[in-house]
Design an enzyme around this catalytic site. Structure first.
Site, PDB file in Angstrom:
ATOM      1  CB  SER A 146      -0.898   0.028   1.239  1.00 18.44           C
ATOM      2  OG  SER A 146      -1.561   1.282   1.360  1.00 18.44           O
ATOM      3  CE1 TYR A 159      -3.849  -1.809   5.246  1.00 14.88           C
ATOM      4  CE2 TYR A 159      -3.270   0.465   4.762  1.00 14.88           C
ATOM      5  CZ  TYR A 159      -3.629  -0.794   4.335  1.00 14.88           C
ATOM      6  OH  TYR A 159      -3.769  -1.045   2.992  1.00 14.88           O
TER       7      TYR A 159
END
Length: 253
Positions: A146, A159
Site C-alpha cells: 500500500s 496498518y
C-alpha cells in the site's frame, strides 16, 4: 481467442483474497492471459464462485478454495488443493489483507495482531508454501502492499506498519530466492475504488475528494489499474525485475 498472444498460457496462479475488489480483478486479468487461477477466499463463497463462473464461462480455468491465510493449517490445505487441481504453481499473488484505522490511544493488542497476522504473517506462510510448489524454472510472487507504507497518515500506525513490513520482506525474500529464479515484487496501490471502500463510506467522502485533488492524474484507482501491473510482474516481460515496489497511485506520493 488466439492463445498464442497470451502471456501466461500454461501457468498456474493463486490469488489470495480474490472474491472481490482488487483480488477479483487480478484473478480475471491473469485468466485472460491464459493462466489457470486458484481463487482463494475467506468468507465470501458466493463472490468467489461468481469469479470462477466468469472465468470458466469464457473458456478459462479456475477453482475456488476457502482458507484463512493467517492460519498455517488453512494455508497447507489451500496449497494442497492447488496442487490437486492444477499440479503445480508458477505465480502467487498475496492480495488478502485487512485495514482498520485507530488513533494511537485506541490501539489494542487485538487490533495489532489481527492486522499483522493477516497482512504480514499471512504473506510469509503463503510464500513458504508456494516456494515448495514452484518448479525448477522458478516463479513470481507479487505482494499487494500500500501507498500507506511510505506516505504515512493519521490513525494508521498499525496498518501502515504492516505494509512497511510487506515492503521490507519483499526485498529480503527477493534476495533469498533469486538464486532459485523466484522473483518477489510488491505493488503499492493508492486509494482504489472497491466494495470495501464503498462499505467504509470512503468512496463518497471528503477524503476521496482530497485524495483526487492531490493526485496528478485526478482520480482514484480502479481494480483493473492494479491488475494490469500484476500481469506484467507475473509474466516474462518482467524477467529481470525482483525486489521492487511499484507505486501505482496516479502520481500521488
Amino acid at each position: 481467442m488466439d492463445s498464442s498472444n497470451k502471456k501466461l498460457v500454461g501457468k498456474v496462479a493463486l490469488v489470495t483474497g480474490a472474491s472481490k475488489g482488487i483480488g477479483a480483478a487480478i484473478a480475471r486479468a491473469l485468466a485472460a492471459e491464459g493462466a489457470a487461477v486458484v481463487i482463494n477466499y475467506s468468507s465470501s463463497k458466493a463472490g468467489a464462485g461468481k469469479i470462477v463462473d466468469e472465468i470458466t464461462s469464457g473458456g478459462g480455468k479456475a477453482v475456488a478454495v476457502q482458507a484463512d491465510v493467517a492460519r498455517k493449517a488453512d494455508i497447507e490445505r489451500l496449497f494442497a488443493d492447488t496442487k490437486n487441481a492444477f499440479g503445480s504453481l508458477d505465480i502467487l499473488v498475496n492480495n488478502a489483507g485487512i485495514y482498520e484505522f485507530a488513533p494511537l490511544e485506541d490501539i489494542t493488542e487485538e487490533h495489532f495482531h489481527k492486522q499483522f497476522n493477516l497482512n504480514v504473517l499471512g504473506i510469509i506462510l503463503a510464500t513458504q508454501a508456494a516456494v515448495k510448489l514452484f518448479g525448477p524454472t522458478g516463479g513470481s510472487i507479487i505482494n499487494i502492499s500500500s501507498l500507506a507504507s511510505t506516505s504515512g497518515f493519521p490513525n494508521s500506525a498499525v496498518y501502515s506498519g504492516t505494509k512497511g513490513a510487506v515492503d521490507a520482506l519483499t526485498r529480503a525474500l527477493a534476495k533469498e530466492f533469486g538464486p532459485r529464479r523466484i522473483r518477489v515484487n510488491a505493488i503499492n496501490p493508492g486509494m482504489v475504488e472497491t466494495e470495501g471502500v464503498h462499505a467504509a463510506g470512503i468512496a463518497e467522502s471528503d477524503m476521496r475528494k482530497q485524495v483526487e485533488a492531490q493526485t496528478p492524474l485526478g482520480r482514484i484507482g480502479q481494480p483493473q489499474d492494479i491488475a494490469g501491473a500484476v500481469v506484467f510482474l507475473a509474466s516474462a516481460d518482467s524477467a529481470w525485475i525482483t525486489g521492487e515496489t511499484f507505486v501505482i497511485a496516479g502520481g500521488l506520493r
